[in-house]
Design a protein around this motif. Structure first.
Motif, PDB file in Angstrom:
ATOM      1  N   ASN A  27      37.027  48.704  46.971  1.00  0.00           N
ATOM      2  CA  ASN A  27      36.202  48.333  45.903  1.00  0.00           C
ATOM      3  C   ASN A  27      34.972  49.016  45.483  1.00  0.00           C
ATOM      4  O   ASN A  27      34.524  48.921  44.314  1.00  0.00           O
TER       5      ASN A  27
ATOM      6  N   ASN B 226      41.204  54.329  38.339  1.00  0.00           N
ATOM      7  CA  ASN B 226      40.233  53.283  38.408  1.00  0.00           C
ATOM      8  C   ASN B 226      40.060  52.877  36.955  1.00  0.00           C
ATOM      9  O   ASN B 226      39.700  51.832  36.374  1.00  0.00           O
TER      10      ASN B 226
ATOM     11  N   ASN C  38      40.529  49.473  34.680  1.00  0.00           N
ATOM     12  CA  ASN C  38      39.335  48.635  34.402  1.00  0.00           C
ATOM     13  C   ASN C  38      39.682  48.481  32.775  1.00  0.00           C
ATOM     14  O   ASN C  38      39.254  47.333  32.233  1.00  0.00           O
TER      15      ASN C  38
ATOM     16  N   LEU D  55      39.508  45.195  30.678  1.00  0.00           N
ATOM     17  CA  LEU D  55      38.750  44.854  29.801  1.00  0.00           C
ATOM     18  C   LEU D  55      39.319  44.336  28.549  1.00  0.00           C
ATOM     19  O   LEU D  55      38.647  43.262  27.900  1.00  0.00           O
TER      20      LEU D  55
ATOM     21  N   VAL E 264      33.311  51.931  33.611  1.00  0.00           N
ATOM     22  CA  VAL E 264      34.784  51.853  33.568  1.00  0.00           C
ATOM     23  C   VAL E 264      35.247  52.935  34.385  1.00  0.00           C
ATOM     24  O   VAL E 264      36.273  52.494  34.848  1.00  0.00           O
TER      25      VAL E 264
ATOM     26  N   VAL F  42      33.400  48.711  38.805  1.00  0.00           N
ATOM     27  CA  VAL F  42      34.291  47.539  38.492  1.00  0.00           C
ATOM     28  C   VAL F  42      33.993  46.938  37.328  1.00  0.00           C
ATOM     29  O   VAL F  42      32.753  46.410  37.197  1.00  0.00           O
ATOM     30  N   VAL F  43      34.579  46.832  36.268  1.00  0.00           N
ATOM     31  CA  VAL F  43      34.361  45.904  35.192  1.00  0.00           C
ATOM     32  C   VAL F  43      34.278  44.209  35.227  1.00  0.00           C
ATOM     33  O   VAL F  43      33.244  43.533  34.829  1.00  0.00           O
ATOM     34  N   ARG F  44      35.372  43.901  35.838  1.00  0.00           N
ATOM     35  CA  ARG F  44      35.348  42.339  35.558  1.00  0.00           C
ATOM     36  C   ARG F  44      36.481  42.088  36.559  1.00  0.00           C
ATOM     37  O   ARG F  44      37.571  43.028  36.883  1.00  0.00           O
TER      38      ARG F  44
ATOM     39  N   ARG G 180      37.788  41.774  39.505  1.00  0.00           N
ATOM     40  CA  ARG G 180      38.487  42.309  40.658  1.00  0.00           C
ATOM     41  C   ARG G 180      37.298  42.016  41.836  1.00  0.00           C
ATOM     42  O   ARG G 180      36.084  42.500  41.643  1.00  0.00           O
TER      43      ARG G 180
ATOM     44  N   GLY H 183      30.930  44.128  35.609  1.00  0.00           N
ATOM     45  CA  GLY H 183      30.335  44.475  34.393  1.00  0.00           C
ATOM     46  C   GLY H 183      29.078  43.780  33.916  1.00  0.00           C
ATOM     47  O   GLY H 183      28.138  44.212  33.813  1.00  0.00           O
TER      48      GLY H 183
END
Length: 491
Positions: free
Chosen positions: A232, A259, A263, A267, A321, A325-327, A329, A335
């Motif tokens: 990650n 990646n 992302n 998103l 992005v 990691v945005v969200r 995961r 984020g």
């Protein structure tokens, strides 16, 4: 004198407000450690304080294979160092982490107040700080042993100092402090446009940058070297993998672009109506966009600062992005955590916008209402998420303890036994990557272990039973036991 009294009174009221919000938030939160990183950070803090090492007690087998044993945690060590200092007073516990969070949170509120005073009136500065006191995700992270509050406090304090300092030595020391703060999280670098705007390019290059580089040369190499390779975390794993590849540039590009695609897909598939994480992330993005609109409508004296905040945010978002990691995961709220240190600056920018009383009141009311709702939702989500994870962790830890304690194990392989290692310090756990006999054999050469603990449905159980180097310790429990424990009895 009147102005000084107003400032002192406002500061005291803000501390009381922050203390009240913290008390309410903590009373609603689950008062337990419940996530892997929480146990990892506090165990690392204890390692630092009691054993004088930055090495971790939690390993991935592939990371040992690539960089050797022992090595450090994937996270930068700044937060663990702070916990080590705080833990000397009250142990390496949830309470210690919470106390550190609350202290940082109160400092953040006060810093926002004094930062805003460089741009707007005392009354508006107090409003900005009061709004930050309830700003998501700040209250929700008070009961989490993560470096979010420490990182946010470091950034806000440093930006506040940049607004008020004048001399060359102070500027040099500020640069050094910014460099040192990278030990908490490297994303602080994305705030550099703010420091350029505040100090001016000449002072930035002559005094701030040398201080920053000095910290980078003297502090970062010894404290951030030999960090674990984690799926990650693209840094340092992406660079390590690329350097090991025959085509490093193409390998690095493939990793980063892949990646970014993941992302962006996540998103644009977010669901803020049903998911607390997505709702808080959307709130922060809308707050940033509101700050952008405010900066464009702002009068000249404050506009450069506002635009520097937005430039820093845009750079951070791009990095988030591409690299982070945005969200969704791994359950890390990536984020949200990335935006968290910048969010108070959005509020300062909004409070610097000159609007009529009704629009200002409407904006403040909207922010307060949204903040209270999202904070409640976030805390409830964290409680459920932590609670379910804690139940599994506690069951596994108790199971392993009762059957292996008499052997005083040094290292256990097989699963995500984070609470077990935390409770049985200094036991180490290889929690991932050793799920075949070939992996176990390879691992043993570099990091000899005492026990393999696997779930009763793991396919590895058949191979372990046939291998004379292992003894099935709880064989008498048969297939009914949730876990099967195999003791290594021969090299």
């Amino acid at each position: 004198m009147k102005e000084r009294n107003r400032v002192v009174a406002a500061a005291l009221l803000l501390v009381l407000l922050g203390a009240g919000v913290a008390k309410i938030s903590l009373s609603r939160a689950l008062p337990e450690l419940g996530w892997p990183d929480e146990w990892i950070y506090l165990t690392q803090a204890r390692n630092i304080a009691e054993r004088g090492t930055l090495n971790t007690n939690f390993y991935i087998a592939s990371s040992i294979e690539k960089i050797g044993y022992p090595h450090r945690d994937v996270h930068l060590p700044g937060y663990a160092l702070a916990l080590a200092a705080a833990g000397s007073w009250n142990g390496y516990t949830f309470e210690t982490a919470t106390a550190l969070n609350v202290a940082c949170y109160l400092v953040t509120i006060l810093s926002v107040f004094f930062l805003a005073r460089g741009f707007v009136s005392t009354a508006r500065s107090a409003l900005a700080a009061a709004l930050v006191a309830i700003l998501p995700p700040y209250p929700g992270y008070l009961a989490v042993a993560y470096p979010e509050h420490l990182t946010a406090t470091a950034l806000i304090v440093l930006v506040t100092i940049a607004v008020w300092i004048r001399g060359p030595l102070a500027t040099f020391l500020l640069g050094f402090a910014v460099g040192a703060s990278l030990l908490f999280r490297e994303t602080v670098l994305f705030a550099l446009p703010i420091f350029v705007e505040r100090l001016g390019i000449r002072k930035f290059l002559r005094f701030f940058l040398p201080g920053l580089l000095l910290a980078g040369v003297t502090l970062l190499p010894p404290f951030s070297a030999k960090r674990a390779i984690h799926p990650n975390a693209l840094y340092p794993s992406a660079i390590t993998d690329a350097l090991a590849s025959p085509e490093p540039v193409s390998r690095l590009w493939a990793t980063i672009s892949g990646n970014a695609r993941v992302n962006l897909g996540l998103l644009f598939s977010s669901n803020p109506i049903e998911r607390a994480e997505d709702a808080v992330l959307l709130f922060l993005i809308l707050l940033a966009l509101a700050a952008l609109a405010a900066s464009l409508a702002m009068e000249r004296p404050n506009r450069p600062f506002a635009l520097s905040v937005l430039l820093s945010t845009a750079l951070l978002f791009a990095a988030m992005v591409v690299v982070y990691v945005v969200r969704e995961r791994g359950g890390v709220w990536g984020g949200v955590r990335a935006f968290m240190p910048m969010a108070p600056l959005f509020v300062v920018v909004l409070c610097g916008l000159k609007v009529g009383r009704i629009p200002a009141g409407l904006l403040a009311t909207t922010l307060v209402t949204a903040s209270l709702f999202l904070n409640s939702w976030q805390i409830s989500f964290f409680n459920r998420y932590k609670g379910s994870n804690l139940e599994d962790q506690d069951r596994a830890a108790t199971f392993i303890e009762t059957r292996t304690k008499r052997f005083a194990p040094r290292r256990v392989v097989g699963g995500r036994y984070f609470q077990y290692a935390y409770r049985n310090f200094p036991v180490e756990v290889v929690w991932s990557g050793a799920d075949t006999m070939a992996n176990l054999n390879q691992l043993y050469l570099k990091a000899p272990f005492d026990f393999v603990v696997i779930h009763r449905r793991s396919n590895t159980r058949f191979d372990l039973r046939k291998d004379s180097r292992y003894e099935w310790l709880n064989a008498s429990e048969g297939q009914a036991a949730e876990y099967q424990i195999y003791r290594r009895v021969a090299p």
